[in-house]
Design an enzyme around this catalytic site. Structure first.
Site, PDB file in Angstrom:
ATOM      1  N   HIS A  79       0.829  -1.210   0.000  1.00 20.87           N
ATOM      2  CA  HIS A  79       0.000   0.000   0.000  1.00 20.87           C
ATOM      3  C   HIS A  79       0.866   1.264   0.000  1.00 20.87           C
ATOM      4  O   HIS A  79       0.525   2.258  -0.654  1.00 20.87           O
ATOM      5  CB  HIS A  79      -0.938   0.017   1.202  1.00 20.87           C
ATOM      6  CG  HIS A  79      -1.883  -1.145   1.235  1.00 20.87           C
ATOM      7  ND1 HIS A  79      -2.676  -1.450   2.321  1.00 20.87           N
ATOM      8  CD2 HIS A  79      -2.159  -2.098   0.308  1.00 20.87           C
ATOM      9  CE1 HIS A  79      -3.393  -2.521   2.060  1.00 20.87           C
ATOM     10  NE2 HIS A  79      -3.090  -2.942   0.843  1.00 20.87           N
ATOM     11  N   ASP A 265      -2.940  -3.059  -5.447  1.00 21.80           N
ATOM     12  CA  ASP A 265      -1.913  -4.040  -5.085  1.00 21.80           C
ATOM     13  C   ASP A 265      -0.967  -4.315  -6.252  1.00 21.80           C
ATOM     14  O   ASP A 265       0.248  -4.474  -6.062  1.00 21.80           O
ATOM     15  CB  ASP A 265      -2.562  -5.352  -4.639  1.00 21.80           C
ATOM     16  CG  ASP A 265      -3.122  -5.286  -3.229  1.00 21.80           C
ATOM     17  OD1 ASP A 265      -2.763  -4.352  -2.478  1.00 21.80           O
ATOM     18  OD2 ASP A 265      -3.920  -6.173  -2.867  1.00 21.80           O
ATOM     19  N   HIS A 288      -0.664 -11.244  -4.709  1.00 23.86           N
ATOM     20  CA  HIS A 288       0.724 -10.846  -4.424  1.00 23.86           C
ATOM     21  C   HIS A 288       1.742 -11.835  -4.986  1.00 23.86           C
ATOM     22  O   HIS A 288       2.807 -11.435  -5.449  1.00 23.86           O
ATOM     23  CB  HIS A 288       0.922 -10.685  -2.919  1.00 23.86           C
ATOM     24  CG  HIS A 288       0.092  -9.596  -2.334  1.00 23.86           C
ATOM     25  ND1 HIS A 288       0.140  -8.297  -2.791  1.00 23.86           N
ATOM     26  CD2 HIS A 288      -0.833  -9.599  -1.328  1.00 23.86           C
ATOM     27  CE1 HIS A 288      -0.705  -7.552  -2.096  1.00 23.86           C
ATOM     28  NE2 HIS A 288      -1.303  -8.320  -1.221  1.00 23.86           N
ATOM     29  N   HIS A 366      50.862 -12.295 -21.159  1.00 21.55           N
ATOM     30  CA  HIS A 366      49.559 -12.778 -20.700  1.00 21.55           C
ATOM     31  C   HIS A 366      49.053 -13.847 -21.659  1.00 21.55           C
ATOM     32  O   HIS A 366      48.492 -13.558 -22.705  1.00 21.55           O
ATOM     33  CB  HIS A 366      48.561 -11.610 -20.616  1.00 21.55           C
ATOM     34  CG  HIS A 366      47.317 -11.954 -19.845  1.00 21.55           C
ATOM     35  ND1 HIS A 366      46.128 -12.266 -20.442  1.00 21.55           N
ATOM     36  CD2 HIS A 366      47.111 -12.058 -18.505  1.00 21.55           C
ATOM     37  CE1 HIS A 366      45.217 -12.522 -19.511  1.00 21.55           C
ATOM     38  NE2 HIS A 366      45.791 -12.406 -18.329  1.00 21.55           N
TER      39      HIS A 366
END
Length: 465
Positions: A79, A265, A288, A366
């Site tokens: 909310h 919601d 939800h 490298h």
């Protein structure tokens, strides 16, 4: 509405009781800097821990959207989040003296009123928006709930709910524009069915409820025992049923208030995506669980899009800066000058390029049998692009040096080999202040993301060393 981020002007405080915990709580809205997002802070715990309002922290959706980070919990966040999105606020701190925000009247109304009382102010940084280009959907096969988002020129939401009961049945609600949230959605209160209320009361799970903060639909006969139980729980001498099938002491704001609250919601839960949405959401039987799972899916899609958003440039066109112009700004020199061209430069971003050849000095030692550009040098190259960006803000860049301050979230995605052409793009996270450049940088090669990092560097005058 401009596309700049917004926060509130002043602090504002609300007090009340958490619906499920029954605990007294003080909620304080505070202004927040650019790019902070929405953050909850538990002031009742040592160190005042922060939980960002993001879907990755959702742990439980049984009785609201609950967040948890490092053992710290925020209950029933939706909310408050809906009110913040409805007021189009991007950055805010929400301090809580307990795990759960106050339920107030079960809607977002009082949070909206508090935020409007605090006022809002525009900030300098641009708002991040996820613009939906194609339909994205998510379905819960177990419940039949489904939610989707499709392209639209604005953020709009439609909810369709079917509660399978005669008393409530099927309802729809639509919000055509987020600017109408206050008048169309914010006042829609939470609701429950009588059988759910009984179960929650029996399990001592609804300690802060009364008939002023939840609509209760009576979906079963109201026995004398149930009447007594409700009267005691809600501190009333008696409870009765209205003709429209809800318990007394409340009058519906709209006939479809339940569907409007479900829409509220959805807005609150999708706030957990962490950025604004530009698209039309259609939610069928939302809840939800599916809302937050959909937010997590959107997060993943956004993350992939960001990584795969390879900038396209015509490398045959004259660059904005060639190597000679770069050397007039950057103090670096070969073999440690790792940028060959600057393609774009603005107040907020820079794009640079490097051709990786077999003649690079670092290939001598490298992996000479299988040459690979060292990752640290890829980061350094991105940082040199950032150096161009920050040095371009001063009139005499040759009098400054750039120094790393920190780097975060460094990730290497692909090998960089001799013959590759690297494109580096760096965007400011916040405006340059006091010579400090905070940026998000990406490196691309062969149309793929090869490296990314959040970088911070500072320029310092040479005589100040």
């Amino acid at each position: 509405m401009s596309n700049l981020q917004r926060t509130i002007k002043n602090e504002v405080v609300l007090s009340g009781v958490g619906l499920h915990t029954g605990k007294e709580v003080k909620l304080t809205f505070k202004p927040a800097p650019e790019n902070t997002g929405i953050n909850f802070v538990r002031t009742d715990l040592e160190g005042h821990p922060t939980i960002e309002a993001l879907a990755c922290y959702v742990t439980d959706t049984q009785r609201g959207t609950n967040l948890e980070k490092n053992g710290v919990v925020i209950n029933t966040s939706e909310h408050v989040l809906a009110a913040i999105i409805g007021e189009e606020i991007d950055n805010i701190i929400i301090e809580l003296s307990a795990p759960e925000p106050p339920i107030m009247d079960g809607s977002s109304k009082f949070f909206v009123e508090a935020l409007e009382k605090a006022g809002t102010v525009e900030q300098s940084a641009e708002r991040e928006v996820f613009e939906v280009k194609e339909i994205i959907s998510f379905k819960d096969e177990e419940t039949g709930s489904e939610i989707m988002i499709m392209p639209s020129d604005k953020y709009e939401i439609t909810t369709m709910v079917d509660f399978g009961t005669k008393i409530l049945g099927t309802q729809n609600a639509t919000l055509k524009n987020i600017t109408d949230f206050k008048t169309e959605i914010a006042n829609a209160r939470t609701f429950s069915f009588l059988h759910e209320i009984e179960t929650l009361l029996d399990n001592n799970l609804i300690k802060g409820g009364d008939l002023n903060n939840a609509i209760v639909y009576v979906d079963k006969p109201l026995s004398d025992e149930t009447m007594k139980k409700l009267s005691k729980a809600f501190k009333k001498d008696s409870v009765t049923i209205k003709p429209n099938g809800i318990l007394d002491n409340l009058t519906l704001h709209w006939p479809n208030e339940a569907a409007r609250h479900k829409l509220l919601d959805v807005i609150g839960d999708l706030a957990l995506v962490g950025m604004r949405l530009k698209g039309k959401v259609i939610a069928n039987k939302p809840g939800h669980k599916i809302n937050t799972n959909f937010a997590k899916k959107l997060n993943k899609i956004i993350k992939i899009e960001k990584r795969n958003n390879v900038p396209q440039f015509d490398l045959n066109q004259p660059p904005l800066m060639d190597i000679h112009a770069i050397m007039k700004i950057l103090p670096h020199r070969p073999p440690f000058l790792l940028i060959d061209r600057i393609i774009e430069l603005s107040d907020t971003h820079v794009v640079g390029m490097k051709n990786v050849t077999m003649n690079e000095s670092f290939f001598v030692g490298h992996f000479p049998g299988a040459p690979v550009m060292p990752g640290v040098l890829q980061v350094e190259a991105m940082a040199q692009c950032g150096g161009i960006l920050v040095l371009s803000t001063v009139p005499d860049p040759d009098n400054y040096l750039t120094y790393f301050m920190k780097m975060n979230n460094v990730k290497f995605k692909q090998k960089v080999l001799p013959g590759d052409t690297l494109i580096f793009k760096a965007d400011l996270i916040s405006p340059i202040r006091r010579g400090i450049c905070h940026m998000q940088a990406y490196g691309y090669g062969n149309n793929k993301l090869v490296v990314e990092a959040e970088l911070m560097a500072q320029i310092v005058k040479k005589q100040e060393e």
